[in-house]
Design an enzyme around this catalytic site. Structure first.
Site, PDB file in Angstrom:
ATOM      1  N   GLY A 259     -15.468   4.666  -8.225  1.00  0.00           N
ATOM      2  CA  GLY A 259     -16.901   4.614  -7.871  1.00  0.00           C
ATOM      3  C   GLY A 259     -17.962   5.218  -8.650  1.00  0.00           C
ATOM      4  O   GLY A 259     -19.088   5.485  -8.194  1.00  0.00           O
TER       5      GLY A 259
ATOM      6  N   ASN B 207     -11.855  -2.734 -16.983  1.00  0.00           N
ATOM      7  CA  ASN B 207     -12.039  -1.093 -16.985  1.00  0.00           C
ATOM      8  C   ASN B 207     -12.687  -0.271 -18.125  1.00  0.00           C
ATOM      9  O   ASN B 207     -12.663  -1.098 -19.170  1.00  0.00           O
ATOM     10  CB  ASN B 207     -10.589  -0.330 -16.515  1.00  0.00           C
ATOM     11  CG  ASN B 207      -9.715  -0.401 -17.741  1.00  0.00           C
ATOM     12  OD1 ASN B 207      -9.944  -0.745 -18.969  1.00  0.00           O
ATOM     13  ND2 ASN B 207      -8.280  -0.638 -17.007  1.00  0.00           N
TER      14      ASN B 207
ATOM     15  N   CYS C 218     -15.083   0.695  -7.014  1.00  0.00           N
ATOM     16  CA  CYS C 218     -14.196   0.528  -7.959  1.00  0.00           C
ATOM     17  C   CYS C 218     -13.099   1.165  -7.743  1.00  0.00           C
ATOM     18  O   CYS C 218     -12.777   1.169  -6.877  1.00  0.00           O
ATOM     19  CB  CYS C 218     -14.825   0.388  -9.404  1.00  0.00           C
ATOM     20  SG  CYS C 218     -15.805   1.664  -9.775  1.00  0.00           S
TER      21      CYS C 218
ATOM     22  N   LYS D 139     -20.150  10.141 -15.137  1.00  0.00           N
ATOM     23  CA  LYS D 139     -19.522  11.199 -15.951  1.00  0.00           C
ATOM     24  C   LYS D 139     -20.251  11.043 -17.352  1.00  0.00           C
ATOM     25  O   LYS D 139     -19.318  10.753 -18.380  1.00  0.00           O
ATOM     26  CB  LYS D 139     -18.138  11.268 -16.128  1.00  0.00           C
ATOM     27  CG  LYS D 139     -17.432  11.449 -14.684  1.00  0.00           C
ATOM     28  CD  LYS D 139     -15.980  11.851 -14.608  1.00  0.00           C
ATOM     29  CE  LYS D 139     -15.013  11.078 -15.262  1.00  0.00           C
ATOM     30  NZ  LYS D 139     -13.895  11.384 -15.146  1.00  0.00           N
TER      31      LYS D 139
ATOM     32  N   ARG E 137     -18.178  10.149 -20.753  1.00  0.00           N
ATOM     33  CA  ARG E 137     -18.324   8.781 -21.377  1.00  0.00           C
ATOM     34  C   ARG E 137     -18.996   8.713 -22.606  1.00  0.00           C
ATOM     35  O   ARG E 137     -18.653   8.060 -23.500  1.00  0.00           O
ATOM     36  CB  ARG E 137     -19.194   7.972 -20.357  1.00  0.00           C
ATOM     37  CG  ARG E 137     -18.538   7.731 -19.033  1.00  0.00           C
ATOM     38  CD  ARG E 137     -17.256   6.945 -18.976  1.00  0.00           C
ATOM     39  NE  ARG E 137     -16.378   6.666 -17.542  1.00  0.00           N
ATOM     40  CZ  ARG E 137     -15.464   7.272 -17.251  1.00  0.00           C
ATOM     41  NH1 ARG E 137     -14.659   8.249 -18.236  1.00  0.00           N
ATOM     42  NH2 ARG E 137     -14.723   7.332 -16.139  1.00  0.00           N
TER      43      ARG E 137
ATOM     44  N   ARG F 139     -18.047   1.149 -12.718  1.00  0.00           N
ATOM     45  CA  ARG F 139     -18.539  -0.255 -12.422  1.00  0.00           C
ATOM     46  C   ARG F 139     -19.616  -0.001 -11.273  1.00  0.00           C
ATOM     47  O   ARG F 139     -20.345  -0.889 -11.334  1.00  0.00           O
ATOM     48  CB  ARG F 139     -17.279  -0.938 -12.268  1.00  0.00           C
ATOM     49  CG  ARG F 139     -16.545  -1.242 -13.436  1.00  0.00           C
ATOM     50  CD  ARG F 139     -14.977  -1.899 -12.968  1.00  0.00           C
ATOM     51  NE  ARG F 139     -14.177  -0.767 -12.934  1.00  0.00           N
ATOM     52  CZ  ARG F 139     -12.822  -1.054 -13.152  1.00  0.00           C
ATOM     53  NH1 ARG F 139     -12.360  -2.329 -13.417  1.00  0.00           N
ATOM     54  NH2 ARG F 139     -11.702  -0.231 -13.033  1.00  0.00           N
TER      55      ARG F 139
ATOM     56  N   ASN G 226       0.792  -1.303  -0.076  1.00  0.00           N
ATOM     57  CA  ASN G 226       0.065   0.093  -0.054  1.00  0.00           C
ATOM     58  C   ASN G 226       0.761   1.282   0.040  1.00  0.00           C
ATOM     59  O   ASN G 226       0.698   2.417  -0.585  1.00  0.00           O
ATOM     60  CB  ASN G 226      -0.954   0.048   1.471  1.00  0.00           C
ATOM     61  CG  ASN G 226      -1.975  -1.037   0.929  1.00  0.00           C
ATOM     62  OD1 ASN G 226      -2.538  -1.250  -0.126  1.00  0.00           O
ATOM     63  ND2 ASN G 226      -2.433  -1.298   2.137  1.00  0.00           N
TER      64      ASN G 226
END
Lengths: 659, 712
Positions: free
Chosen positions: A377, A311, A374, A416, A420, A380, A286
């Site tokens: 967010g 994706n 995802c 969006k 998109r 997906r 991380n």
């Protein structure tokens, strides 16, 4: 308008891409401010909205003229041959300009005028009320409350103002969690299942960074799982595929060999046992990545679940491949199915569906709340949350409910749409058919459960049409804040009332409305239950449509039934009258004779004749994107007569052109 | 009857089963006497008690206990346990829930767990171990599995051997149809297999036998004569030169030939044709063009001359003296071996391969079977011949070496597309009778009833599949539903029906000293199509009168225009369901017939969903329209005269207000595989969804018998 150089070209040929011998229609091409219009020699009109144009291509000059191929976002492909190259070039340039606007204000919605006054417009926008929808779900209640944290868009710009969170989650916790999550999209309620008292929540990925832990985020998740009185554990569903994560792990090799060694062990197990090695691994990974995945050690009572939805870039190229396969070449050969498979499109659809089924099962079977995320967010996550709710709650399978669902999980939560769908001239890498996939999943459900949905395929197609048309304000912008800044509610119209005006043609004739609210759909996702959606990807290729559909037959039968019932009532009342008047036989006979032309046999024969005549109506099927009453389902007989295609826009276009 | 050594007694065989193991619901087997339901003439050959029928692959908790019997007709599992997890079962009039007709068995595998042995049982083979398990692969894609853990090993072995023996008879006469004989007719209205005959479902003489029309069998002169008159074929006559099968044993006794050919000529010509098959008339278009099927002329010297004579005669029989268009099917279509290979691959895909593995590759695997490609090829070729007949006004001659395989499919498909009569149930059955049974399609060999596998080929299924594609594209153009087609396919697997038992009409007559023939004729209402428009509206052709169609488009076509043009014009016109229908042929339009191939696969089932739910609603509506029309007519009739007698029976299976029509919602039992229920079919996954590969090895045996090492 400065972009238009040529407004009219004559002797243009329109080719049918699925005809092998290059048969063409000759006609005149008009260019208006909003549409490209082709009128052929039979006076049949083909309208193409500029915003629908995805690409324009000028092919090499041929003997008959200059070919111009226009691909539309609604999967229409038109192939013109313009006799003079100069004209072709002018149109080509104009379309390039017109199809890619730089500013929102230049979009069609801002000039579209359906002749409504302001109060009608406002009423239209108030049709869908999300506060009402949360009330319907049963929130706020003792466990969930409305949070005012984001009222001024201070915490998250891409979320709506009104957000529902667990009652025990305080504002500092929310603020803290939002700082830990990408784009500030902290976990909030998406759907509340009243029966099970379980919730679907959504958020974005955590930004682990060097401070690998965020106590507030952990608390918020605790609060969500505590808000479910029945089940103490909850699921966190990461909709991203494991293998991507795996490869992400692999890039961490430098951190230490230990990671590589144990990672396979970790991912082969769904529930990971505590181990020191793993703790070290997570921490190191991380830290190196900066963001990614929840450190499972820090969250208790949580089960992590990965579902493999790819994706937006993978989806975009998959659609591209699909369109190649269903093009002229793909369909004529025998390897259509392997082409379909290699496009991967149906596999992606299946992945989304599987995720939604997992979600629905977690709630129905295990009674557990689920948090879906995802990366950001809004892609997906929107797909899975909305589809999951659709499986769980029959309300979303009604016309109104489906509108609410789209408003809630897509529009309000900041899918969006403008990026998109490529509404403006922007980054082509942001364009992706995420919403189209959602519609396709719903279509597959309607195919598997023909009686479960109040709406039909035409409804889905019409919505798809308008996410790209930019004719209504609903889908403009990328989040609620942006929409408010654009003053969409004052300057544009909402799509939904226009769809409701035409409700009749979007209704599923065999809808069974008596099912319980919480009747859960259990679709089968075995691969052969997924099929190519012809009416979406070939909706304008008339030659590929079936000649006859069971739905049309049912529609006709419904009508016929009503008519017969009416006839019987009429007859009965007339007989009664006759008896009362004690008239003689002759009169009765006469009366009956007067009704005779409407006899059932005659009607039933008419019914089928009507149906066979339907394709004639095709001539009426002209514009899309200009008017919500436009109907590619003109097959539904005359009673759904075609409304006038938006004369407004043409006049408007001409008017603007002349200045 | 068996070449079996007398069974060695073992003390194990007398052991009672152990009481109650933990994961079994009803481990204690029923001691109650379980009696098989037998058809007249059926006898039990062998039986074994305390058999467990496996329902899921990975758990035995749903398993059923009962008795397994082998009769001369079927294997039957008799149990008192109700079927678990099953909401509905289509009750077959001849077969019980757990019955498999012997002719439907594809392969028998016996397994011994302890010795880790397995063996594919052929006829008259020995079995050197006591089987603990029996897996039966059926031709209709089912897999059934029995366990003998608690049963007597010797009797288990005997039953296995009996099944192996009886399911692979060496002689036609050993098929059950010959035992069954005639008895059905005497009590056709009575109970069958414990199930009362539903009206319309029973024998030919059933009270409400639907359309009540009798299917012409084309065994007699008059049937052919009527067909000639019905189609208005003026230049053709029925010829009885083959009476008593004097000319050819693979032709019907009566058939139709050009009027200009004399019997004497035909007799002479017949020597030159393969199988002495004189060209057969199939059908005539209203414009006079005829469809003719012809075998190869083997006599090379005579070839041209005879060919010329035949063609001239056909031309002469055409009212416009149009030319003959010859279509060489051997060259244009896949051969029967290729079709069989495609079918085997399709079967593997649908039944054997675990879906987890094929998941990603499903579409390309489907494509690589080539089945859909072949279906498409047949439809395409038939559509082209429709163009020749309908638009070019040419008579079409189908040429094939023997003229009794591909020709059957193509001739039938052309007629289904052109003549609405063949889209009714009676018409479709008469078509099968005319183009398949009477024209000498070798059902015995192609269905492989006697297990001589080299001649097997699913041409008949291919035809049904192609018909299904048409039905799918024109749901209202057919009187029957897809269930009808599926059941028709199933009935080729039941050795009860003489229709699908023989290689030629001659063989049938020869073999049946007794009156064997029970053909599949009456149709239960569940097969009816709710979508079809009123049958009264079907135009009946005026006999002997040629009516030129007044369609101006038609004449334009005649002027020239190629096939492409014809198809495009046809598709741009509104479709007349009572006229010609042509299939869409792009790859996306040819689909897999899921009801037929997936009905036994539990994973494929969509419960409470699937097309059937729409179909049900449609049937209810159609029924309501029917009832309302009737009421309306009665109202009028009551006022005018006594009123006409209405048929009490509805045409629909799902009736408005009927027992199946629940007032609200979708009835529970509806699923995408309705009316079939895949529960109990051994699948790769249990109903609970855990994959288990254990029986995959068993499934693979099916693919090639050779891979199996023989025991010892």
């Amino acid at each position: 308008m400065e972009h238009i150089r040529t407004t009219k070209v004559e002797q243009v040929k329109l080719l049918d891409r699925f005809s092998t011998n290059n048969k063409s229609l000759t006609g005149t091409l008009y260019l208006t401010a909003t549409h490209l219009l082709f009128i052929d020699s039979h006076q049949k009109e083909t309208w193409i909205l500029h915003h629908h144009i995805a690409s324009v291509e000028k092919l090499a000059l041929t003997t008959s003229g200059c070919p111009l191929v226009i691909q539309c976002k609604n999967f229409r492909i038109v192939h013109f041959i313009v006799p003079r190259e100069r004209d072709c070039h002018d149109i080509y340039n104009s379309l390039l300009q017109l199809s890619k606007q730089a500013k929102y204000e230049d979009l069609y919605a801002f000039s579209y005028n359906p002749k409504q006054n302001d109060s009608e417009r406002l009423q239209g926008w108030q049709l869908i009320d999300l506060a009402e929808e949360y009330k319907r779900m049963g929130v706020p209640n003792s466990n969930w409350q409305l949070s005012d944290a984001n009222r001024e868009y201070k915490i998250c710009e891409t979320y709506p103002r009104e957000l529902y969170v667990p009652r025990i989650a305080s504002k500092p916790i929310i603020v803290g969690s939002s700082k830990f999550r990408s784009k500030g999209r902290f976990p909030v309620l998406s759907y509340y299942h009243q029966d099970k008292e379980a919730a679907i929540c959504r958020c974005s990925q955590p930004l682990s960074g060097f401070s690998a832990r965020c106590l507030e985020d952990e608390h918020l998740l605790q609060a969500i799982s505590k808000a479910n009185p029945v089940n103490r554990y909850m699921y966190v569903m990461d909709t991203r595929p494991k293998h991507r994560m795996q490869s992400w792990w692999d890039t961490q090799k430098d951190i230490g060999r230990i990671i590589v060694r144990i990672s396979s062990k970790i991912w082969s197990d769904e529930r990971i046992t505590e181990s020191d090695e793993k703790k070290r691994l997570n921490a190191m990974a991380n830290r190196a990545a900066g963001k990614g995945y929840e450190n499972e050690d820090n969250y208790s009572n949580i089960r992590f679940q990965f579902v493999g939805i790819e994706n937006i870039h993978v989806m975009r190229s998959s659609l591209q491949k699909l369109l190649e396969v269903n093009g002229t070449k793909g369909l004529s050969v025998n390897d259509f199915y392997s082409g379909l498979e290699s496009s991967g499109w149906l596999r992606h659809i299946k992945a989304v569906m599987d995720a939604a089924i997992f979600l629905a099962k977690a709630i129905m079977v295990e009674n557990a709340s689920v948090l879906v995320h995802c990366s950001d967010g809004w892609d997906r996550t929107s797909q899975v949350c909305s589809l999951g709710s659709l499986l769980l709650d029959s309300y979303y399978r009604t016309v109104k409910g489906f509108m609410v669902l789209i408003e809630k999980d897509w529009i309000a939560f900041g899918h969006k749409f403008s990026e998109r769908c490529g509404h403006l001239d922007g980054d082509p890498k942001e364009v992706s058919p995420v919403f189209t996939q959602f519609l396709e999943c719903v279509w597959h459900l309607t195919e598997q459960f023909p009686q479960a949905f109040e709406f039909n395929e035409a409804f889905l197609l019409q919505i798809h049409e308008h996410i790209h048309s930019c004719q209504f304000g609903n889908f403009l912008g990328n989040c609620q804040k942006e929409r408010e800044e654009l003053k969409l509610k004052e300057k544009t119209y909402s799509l939904w009332p226009f769809l409701l005006d035409d409700l009749k043609k979007y209704l599923n004739p065999i809808y069974n409305s008596q099912s319980q609210r919480f009747t859960v759909l259990e679709p089968s996702t075995v691969s052969f239950n997924f099929k190519f959606w012809r009416n979406m990807y070939h909706q304008f290729d008339r030659t590929l449509h079936p000649r006859q559909s069971v739905f049309n037959i049912i529609m006709n039968m419904n009508e016929q039934n009503k008519q017969l019932e009416k006839d019987i009532k009429e007859l009965e009342s007339k007989i009664k009258q006759c008896k009362n008047k004690q008239t003689d036989d002759i009169l009765t006979k006469e009366l009956l004779h007067s009704i005779h032309p409407e006899s059932p046999t005659l009607k039933s024969s008419l019914c089928f004749k009507e149906q066979t005549l339907l394709p004639v109506n095709d001539a009426l099927r002209t514009i899309e994107g200009s008017n919500p009453t436009d109907n590619r389902y003109s097959d539904y007989a005359e009673e759904f007569s075609k409304a006038e295609p938006a004369v407004v826009s043409l006049e408007y276009g001409v008017a603007r052109m002349t200045c | 009857m068996f070449s079996l050594k007398p069974p060695r007694p073992t003390f194990r065989s007398y052991l009672l089963p152990p009481p109650q193991t933990d994961d079994q619901i009803s481990a204690e087997p029923k001691i109650k006497k379980l009696e098989p339901v037998l058809l007249p003439g059926e006898i039990v050959v062998n039986e074994v008690n305390f058999v467990r029928k496996c329902i899921a692959t990975d758990t035995s908790q749903y398993d059923l206990w009962g008795k397994l019997i082998c009769s001369n007709f079927k294997i039957s599992f008799i149990t008192d346990d109700p079927m678990p997890l099953q909401k509905f079962h289509y009750r077959n009039l001849l077969l019980g829930e757990h019955d498999v007709p012997l002719t439907c068995i594809e392969q028998i595998v016996t397994v011994n767990d302890h010795k880790r042995k397995q063996k594919v049982l052929g006829p008259n083979q020995k079995l050197k171990f006591n089987p603990t398990e029996l897996i039966i692969y059926c031709k209709d894609f089912r897999i059934v599995r029995f366990r003998f853990d608690e049963s007597g090993p010797e009797s288990a072995k005997k039953v296995c051997l009996a099944i192996a023996h009886y399911s692979q008879p060496t002689d036609l006469q050993l098929l059950f149809a010959f035992e069954y004989v005639g008895k059905k007719y005497h009590n056709s209205a009575s109970n069958m297999n414990g199930v009362p005959c539903e009206s319309g479902g029973g024998g030919v003489s059933g009270p409400g036998a639907g359309s009540s029309q009798k299917t012409p069998l084309f065994e007699t002169y008059s049937d052919w004569d009527r067909e000639v008159k019905r189609t208005g074929a003026s230049g053709w006559r029925v010829c009885s030169v083959n009476e008593g099968y004097m000319v050819s044993t693979c032709l019907p006794e009566y058939f139709v030939v050009p009027s200009s050919l004399a019997d004497q000529d035909l007799k002479i010509f017949s020597h030159s044709f393969v199988g002495r098959r004189i060209p057969l008339w199939c059908w005539s278009h209203s414009n006079g063009s005829a469809l003719v099927r012809m075998a190869l002329i083997k006599d090379v010297l005579q070839q041209r001359k005879i060919d010329q004579r035949i063609c001239n005669a056909i031309t002469k029989s055409h009212p416009q003296r149009s030319d003959v268009y010859k279509s060489d099917l051997d060259k244009t279509l896949p051969n029967i071996q290729e079709i069989q290979a495609a079918f085997v691959k399709l079967k593997q895909l649908c039944v054997n391969e675990p879906f987890e593995e094929t998941e990603e590759k499903w579409l390309s695997s489907l494509e690589s079977t080539r089945w859909l490609e072949y279906v498409r090829a047949f439809l395409k070729h038939s559509a082209e011949l429709v163009y020749m007949l309908e638009s070019k006004h040419l008579s079409v001659v189908l040429q094939e070496e023997e003229g009794r395989d591909l020709s059957c499919s193509v001739a039938s498909l052309v007629q289904v597309m052109l003549d609405p009569y063949f889209r009714t149930i009676t018409g479709f059955q008469s078509l099968i009778q005319k183009e398949w049974v009477m024209s000498g399609y070798q059902f015995l060999d192609r269905c492989n009833h006697l297990k001589r596998s080299e001649k097997e080929s699913p041409l008949f299924l291919l035809f049904l599949d192609a018909t299904w594609q048409l039905l799918e594209q024109y749901p209202a153009a057919f009187e029957f539903s897809e269930t009808y087609l599926a059941v028709l396919y199933d009935s080729t697997r039941i050795s009860l029906f003489g229709t699908f038992l023989f290689n030629s009409p001659h063989q049938r007559v020869k073999q049946s000293t007794k009156s064997y023939s029970s053909t599949l004729r009456a149709v239960p209402s569940s097969f009816r199509n709710g979508v079809l428009s009123d049958p009264e509206l079907l135009p009946r052709r005026n006999s002997l009168v040629l009516k030129p169609k007044p369609d101006p488009q038609q004449q334009a076509d005649g002027r020239g225009g190629d096939a492409e043009q014809y198809f495009r014009d046809w598709f741009s016109r509104p479709c007349d369901l009572h006229g010609v229908i042509l299939p869409r042929l792009s790859a996306a339009h040819i689909k897999l017939w899921k009801l037929c191939y997936f009905r036994w696969v539990p994973e494929a089932q969509i419960s409470l969903g699937g097309f059937i739910t729409a179909f049900r609603k449609l049937s209810l509506l159609a029924d309501e329209v029917d009832a309302l029309s009737r009421t309306l007519r009665q109202q009028r009739g009551g006022a005018l005269d006594a009123g006409c007698a209405e048929p009490a029976q509805s045409r629909m299976y799902f009736r408005a207000g009927g027992p199946q029509a629940h007032a609200a919602g979708t009835p529970e039992f509806l699923s995408s595989s309705f009316p079939f229920s895949p529960v109990g079919n051994l699948c790769r996954r249990s109903i609970l969804g855990t994959p288990l590969s254990k029986f995959l090895s068993g499934a693979k045996i099916w693919l090639s018998t050779e891979t199996l090492a023989n025991e010892d």
